[in-house]
Design an enzyme around this catalytic site. Structure first.
Site, PDB file in Angstrom:
ATOM      1  N   CYS A   1      -0.281  -0.873 -19.345  1.00  0.00           N
ATOM      2  CA  CYS A   1      -0.458  -0.023 -18.172  1.00  0.00           C
ATOM      3  C   CYS A   1       0.244  -0.583 -16.948  1.00  0.00           C
ATOM      4  O   CYS A   1       0.088  -0.089 -15.855  1.00  0.00           O
ATOM      5  CB  CYS A   1      -1.944   0.177 -17.875  1.00  0.00           C
ATOM      6  SG  CYS A   1      -2.760  -1.346 -17.408  1.00  0.00           S
TER       7      CYS A   1
ATOM      8  N   GLU B   1      -4.059  -9.593 -18.886  1.00  0.00           N
ATOM      9  CA  GLU B   1      -3.099  -9.752 -17.784  1.00  0.00           C
ATOM     10  C   GLU B   1      -2.993 -11.199 -17.327  1.00  0.00           C
ATOM     11  O   GLU B   1      -2.408 -11.490 -16.277  1.00  0.00           O
ATOM     12  CB  GLU B   1      -3.460  -8.831 -16.613  1.00  0.00           C
ATOM     13  CG  GLU B   1      -4.911  -8.909 -16.188  1.00  0.00           C
ATOM     14  CD  GLU B   1      -5.292  -7.844 -15.154  1.00  0.00           C
ATOM     15  OE1 GLU B   1      -4.419  -7.338 -14.446  1.00  0.00           O
ATOM     16  OE2 GLU B   1      -6.503  -7.544 -15.048  1.00  0.00           O
TER      17      GLU B   1
ATOM     18  N   THR C   1       0.903  -5.759 -17.354  1.00  0.00           N
ATOM     19  CA  THR C   1       2.091  -6.617 -17.308  1.00  0.00           C
ATOM     20  C   THR C   1       2.571  -6.911 -15.889  1.00  0.00           C
ATOM     21  O   THR C   1       3.394  -7.800 -15.711  1.00  0.00           O
ATOM     22  CB  THR C   1       3.238  -6.007 -18.135  1.00  0.00           C
ATOM     23  OG1 THR C   1       3.367  -4.633 -17.790  1.00  0.00           O
ATOM     24  CG2 THR C   1       2.944  -6.154 -19.615  1.00  0.00           C
ATOM     25  N   ASN C   2       2.062  -6.192 -14.884  1.00  0.00           N
ATOM     26  CA  ASN C   2       2.413  -6.608 -13.518  1.00  0.00           C
ATOM     27  C   ASN C   2       1.831  -7.992 -13.257  1.00  0.00           C
ATOM     28  O   ASN C   2       2.535  -8.919 -12.870  1.00  0.00           O
ATOM     29  CB  ASN C   2       1.852  -5.628 -12.479  1.00  0.00           C
ATOM     30  CG  ASN C   2       2.479  -4.250 -12.568  1.00  0.00           C
ATOM     31  OD1 ASN C   2       3.494  -4.066 -13.231  1.00  0.00           O
ATOM     32  ND2 ASN C   2       1.881  -3.281 -11.905  1.00  0.00           N
ATOM     33  N   ASP C   3       0.530  -8.134 -13.451  1.00  0.00           N
ATOM     34  CA  ASP C   3      -0.102  -9.427 -13.211  1.00  0.00           C
ATOM     35  C   ASP C   3       0.331 -10.471 -14.234  1.00  0.00           C
ATOM     36  O   ASP C   3       0.499 -11.641 -13.901  1.00  0.00           O
ATOM     37  CB  ASP C   3      -1.637  -9.282 -13.241  1.00  0.00           C
ATOM     38  CG  ASP C   3      -2.170  -8.889 -11.871  1.00  0.00           C
ATOM     39  OD1 ASP C   3      -1.344  -8.544 -11.001  1.00  0.00           O
ATOM     40  OD2 ASP C   3      -3.391  -8.932 -11.658  1.00  0.00           O
TER      41      ASP C   3
ATOM     42  N   HIS D   1       0.829  -1.210   0.000  1.00  0.00           N
ATOM     43  CA  HIS D   1       0.000   0.000   0.000  1.00  0.00           C
ATOM     44  C   HIS D   1       0.863   1.259   0.000  1.00  0.00           C
ATOM     45  O   HIS D   1       0.679   2.165  -0.816  1.00  0.00           O
ATOM     46  CB  HIS D   1      -0.920  -0.040   1.228  1.00  0.00           C
ATOM     47  CG  HIS D   1      -1.810   1.146   1.341  1.00  0.00           C
ATOM     48  ND1 HIS D   1      -1.509   2.233   2.140  1.00  0.00           N
ATOM     49  CD2 HIS D   1      -2.984   1.440   0.743  1.00  0.00           C
ATOM     50  CE1 HIS D   1      -2.469   3.128   2.041  1.00  0.00           C
ATOM     51  NE2 HIS D   1      -3.381   2.671   1.192  1.00  0.00           N
TER      52      HIS D   1
ATOM     53  N   ARG E   1      -7.499   3.546 -11.581  1.00  0.00           N
ATOM     54  CA  ARG E   1      -7.922   2.473 -10.659  1.00  0.00           C
ATOM     55  C   ARG E   1      -9.030   2.986  -9.763  1.00  0.00           C
ATOM     56  O   ARG E   1      -8.871   4.039  -9.138  1.00  0.00           O
ATOM     57  CB  ARG E   1      -6.740   2.041  -9.783  1.00  0.00           C
ATOM     58  CG  ARG E   1      -5.722   1.182 -10.491  1.00  0.00           C
ATOM     59  CD  ARG E   1      -4.467   1.064  -9.654  1.00  0.00           C
ATOM     60  NE  ARG E   1      -3.788   2.354  -9.643  1.00  0.00           N
ATOM     61  CZ  ARG E   1      -2.527   2.542 -10.013  1.00  0.00           C
ATOM     62  NH1 ARG E   1      -1.783   1.534 -10.365  1.00  0.00           N
ATOM     63  NH2 ARG E   1      -1.989   3.740 -10.014  1.00  0.00           N
TER      64      ARG E   1
ATOM     65  N   ARG F   1     -10.770   1.481 -14.939  1.00  0.00           N
ATOM     66  CA  ARG F   1     -10.846   0.053 -14.623  1.00  0.00           C
ATOM     67  C   ARG F   1     -11.885  -0.180 -13.536  1.00  0.00           C
ATOM     68  O   ARG F   1     -11.810   0.429 -12.469  1.00  0.00           O
ATOM     69  CB  ARG F   1      -9.484  -0.454 -14.157  1.00  0.00           C
ATOM     70  CG  ARG F   1      -9.514  -1.935 -13.801  1.00  0.00           C
ATOM     71  CD  ARG F   1      -8.133  -2.471 -13.501  1.00  0.00           C
ATOM     72  NE  ARG F   1      -7.659  -2.043 -12.189  1.00  0.00           N
ATOM     73  CZ  ARG F   1      -6.442  -2.300 -11.717  1.00  0.00           C
ATOM     74  NH1 ARG F   1      -5.573  -2.964 -12.457  1.00  0.00           N
ATOM     75  NH2 ARG F   1      -6.077  -1.883 -10.522  1.00  0.00           N
TER      76      ARG F   1
END
Lengths: 581, 581
Positions: free
Chosen positions: A537, A450, A472-474, A153, A259, A315
């Site tokens: 993103c 993702e 691309t993080n997930d 966080h 987000r 999103r």
């Protein structure tokens, strides 16, 4: 011999058309040139030299754009520790958000707000932060946490705000009293001054000399040149009108990721979110949803207006619902405490109800759990509320003659039928709005890509999607089987040391694995819908080598945090030049 | 008209060469045939009819093999609830391990062991099981849990033992006193009789009529025919010599997955495993590792001998280390309790040390965390110990003239360099053994393919691997982004109901997503090493439609739990017939 030396230097600099770093020697009356290479320089000097040389007709604009290291630009956007001074860090954590911050140690968000609001410089030190700490983070110079990774966080919030943050600094032990921390025997008390360096993860005692960021005219010129050359658009990841405004200043032409969960976490909203979660039926859920609708309409109005006429990708709710409930362990201990103190049974019972809900929502692997569009499938009323808020905001803007555009994005899709079902829900809300208002609105519905299965079935998904945004993080987490929160602390450092990995795959896009899946997705999608809008993103959207790859596979845009936008603009231009032919 | 009817029936049965289920009517003196279809029958009857018809020369062996539903064979291998009796289930959980069990309710593994050992039939009821309950599960008829999914401890252990299990039966509330459970107001006390049906997840009060399994001669004949036709080999997932022996009886020709973590969990070994984990240095780790080496050598000796000369694929340690430590929450509450009671500080300190270790090992998403070959990379001494135990077992067997073959398997590989590094460790252990003993041994080193990135880079990985085994449980989790433990309880049921999924992807292989990745891997691997051995060891290895797919993409073997082997043999034969041309 001196003249010979000067002439040779001139020749070398003319040949390489760049400042040279030259080694030479004179032996027995003869001059020997030992080595020459382009001289190192600060980012500021690099920008100035490059722009000056264009203005003097020595190099072309394309050459100038290639002369500046995109990553180095970052130096110009954040306050830096003066590296000419020798530092003695007392601890080192993860470099979670760049820039340096200095201030008095405070352990409580309320204290941070009070002192910070009164003009004092403070650094908020917590084991980890929660949405309850946001007001403290806003008023602090920076944040230091002892737990949590690059996606904790504190890290995410600080990056969004452009505030320095060092997290997961496990060596510091915060005293339960909340008045001091110890690190290797050293005691640091509330009110003591520390400096944190979010670019390296270093923590120093006392104040350390810093270099302020400066944006020169040459910097602006260079980025304008970059815009002329690049073919990939640069958007921002931004969740608030303020972030959106900042992103525009830095040159963003749209928001690639807004987000909505951060909006849910704000202090005045969390009670309604919790009420919505605790509701036992769809009916019970209506009251808190109606309240949240009001908040969300204002959220979307603000951000769409700040970015108009550029598009904003919104999103829909993504994280698992238990993220909005209190921490399980604290509640468990609180109940144990209450029981020991023979507190009244009604209080205990209420707490136990909440605990039961937390238990029923708790997951073994929340990253792969009940989140993303799975929430939309199981609780369609939440996504319907969000869609309505977006349409009502667009309606209001239309009445004000503001030309805004929303791209409604469904997260974590693994199959076309998820997208089809939720798109139908959104369209049915739109039909209601149209009937109520008599107005038509412009919007698009698309999806995050993702998950590996979304890449593999991208041709099917493209049939229903107006845009794709690679998360691309997930995608890195699932393709490599790396939970970012766990991997960055536990085994990625060993992997880098043993050279199994050349780069942290969450920082630099893994072209061989994740990249191949992206390429498969692009080819499949374009085979059925050649003009589908595609972007990225994930955090890779602001990293030069990853941006180059996005250019190579033909994405339309990259989206990154506002403070990375100049880096992305230059990197996109460099990619265009490199792959021109 | 009667004769006309008999003749027509004969004609239909001859035409379809199968028993017919016929609808007809007679109106105004005319016979109308309304419909005919192959008659339904029990598995036992289907097998008998098919084999008889071959013996009578009516149909071919291939036709006979196609006449029996492979999945239905499962009926013959487990005790069944008699479905002719009307049932009134009091609860329904997940059908975690097939078969029906009936017995007295017990809530404690020790009681289960005592009563079960004395010949009483008991059903062990727990909120969830841990390795400490194994001795109770062994002596119970079946297991019922209120928490946990299809891969929970209880489910996995029960399937391995072929014992009925219903898990995640959340509607039953076990009283903290551990003497009764309630379900929708009904109280079931310790000692009351219940029946569980692991094939449906139903729980019934009292005893319910059952049908015993019977393996006929025709069954044996049919499976021998299947072996002549099938091209895919069938191996077993087995962790003990007993399982291996049972697998051979069912017709397995090798072990495709021998998990070593279950060996670590046995009661007498866990203390050494914990000592190994708590060790602060490689030196401290030597003592418990030496002890574990002895256990493992005997484990591998037993299982290699039981399966010789067929190969045994031994997977090196896979789960995250925290799975071997006590439960975090219980320990936390225990410490709170001790503190309230003013227990002596040394005891509390020791518990707190353990808690600290558990905290430092705890992970946000253990499925994607510090496990698999990542353990081998960070603690090479653990994998070295296991490799040594395998080689010493092979050495002993060689001395006894038993021709055994071990395939050493590295789990969770995402990059060739992980495999290369660990293969080098194993080879260095082998060189030591060779030098010590003067003997040469036969073995192979290969890898699980269970991450999308391993599929995408299979050509590179194949260069170092002598075999590939598709771990489709994990590959399904990462490809779809579904944590099995969370998905099966929380959203897969909704997905099935809304027809987003046609089947549970953990039961039936997802050909469109996971299957495409497997196909990519097979093609890439064969392009560089055409003869690389490839199989599947996920639970899909025992499911007919998944086995068909494995046949289609050219895998060499499927591996499944011993009780699924007859199903797999028949399904493999059916796939070979279907895709003959």
């Amino acid at each position: 011999m001196y003249q010979q030396f000067v002439d040779t230097c001139q020749k070398l600099e003319n040949h390489y058309r760049d400042m040279q770093d030259i080694e030479f020697t004179v032996e027995k009356g003869t001059l020997y040139m030992l080595q020459t290479r382009n001289g190192k320089r600060t980012a500021r000097a690099a920008v100035k030299v490059a722009v000056d040389m264009v203005n003097e007709g020595l190099i072309t604009i394309e050459e100038a754009l290639q002369r500046v290291d995109a990553e180095q630009l970052n130096q110009l956007l954040h306050r830096q520790i003066d590296t000419s001074v020798k530092l003695e860090p007392i601890a080192k954590g993860l470099p979670a958000s760049p820039g340096a911050a200095c201030g008095k140690v405070v352990f409580d968000a309320n204290v941070a707000e009070k002192l910070g609001g009164a003009g004092e410089k403070v650094v908020l030190v917590r084991s980890e932060t929660t949405p309850d700490d946001i007001h403290g983070i806003i008023h602090a110079q920076g944040v230091l946490t002892s737990r949590g990774g690059m996606t904790s966080h504190a890290a995410v919030v600080a990056r969004g705000m452009g505030k320095p943050c060092v997290c997961g600094c496990e060596v510091i032990k915060i005293d339960p009293s909340g008045t001091q921390f110890t690190v290797n025997g050293l005691v640091v008390k509330e009110g003591d001054i520390i400096t944190i360096d979010g670019a390296t993860g270093n923590v120093m005692l006392g104040e350390v000399p810093m270099i302020e960021p400066t944006l020169s005219d040459e910097f602006e010129t260079l980025l304008q040149w970059a815009d002329q050359v690049k073919t990939v658009m640069v958007r921002a990841n931004a969740d608030t009108p303020e972030d959106a405004a900042r992103a525009r200043e830095f040159g963003a032409t749209g928001i690639g990721l807004c987000r909505t969960e951060h909006m849910f976490m704000a202090q005045e909203r969390l009670p309604y979110v919790q009420e919505m979660i605790m509701a036992e039926s769809t009916e019970e859920r209506q009251k808190p949803l109606a309240k949240l609708l009001e908040f969300q309409r204002q959220d979307f109005y603000g951000i769409l207006k700040a970015m108009a006429p550029y598009p904003v990708t919104i999103r829909l709710l993504d994280p698992p619902l238990h993220e909005f409930l209190p921490d399980h362990e604290s509640l468990l201990l609180e109940i144990a405490q209450l029981t020991h103190e023979n507190a009244d049974s009604k209080t205990i019972l209420e707490k136990e109800e909440m605990l039961k809900k937390i238990n029923s929502l708790s997951e073994a692997n929340p990253m792969l759990g009940h989140r993303g569009c799975r929430l939309g499938i199981t609780y369609p009323e939440i996504y319907r509320m969000q869609a309505r808020a977006i349409f009502e905001a667009l309606l209001q803007l239309k009445k004000e003659n503001v030309e805004a555009f929303a791209e409604i994005e469904i997260p974590l899709v693994m199959d076309i039928s998820e997208l089809a079902m939720l798109k139908a829900e959104i369209e049915s809300v739109y039909e209601d709005i149209k009937a109520e208002s008599g107005e038509e609105l412009k919007y698009a519905v698309g999806t995050m890509i993702e998950l590996p299965r979304a890449c593999i079935t991208a041709d099917k998904i493209a049939a229903e999607a107006e845009f794709f945004s690679f998360g691309t993080n997930d995608l890195t987490q699932t393709t490599l089987g790396f939970s970012r929160d766990d991997a960055e602390g536990k085994f990625i450092p060993v992997y880098l040391e043993k050279k199994i990995l050349r780069d942290n795959p969450f920082a630099v896009l893994d072209r061989e694995g994740v990249g191949v899946l992206m390429q498969i997705a692009v080819e499949k999608a374009r085979s059925v819908k050649p003009d589908v809008l595609m972007g990225i993103c994930g955090e890779h959207g602001g990293e030069p080598s990853s941006i180059e790859f996005c250019h190579m596979i033909g994405l339309n845009y990259v989206s990154c945090s506002p403070y990375r936008i100049p880096v992305a603009r230059l990197a996109a231009a460099q990619a265009a030049i490199k792959h021109k032919h």
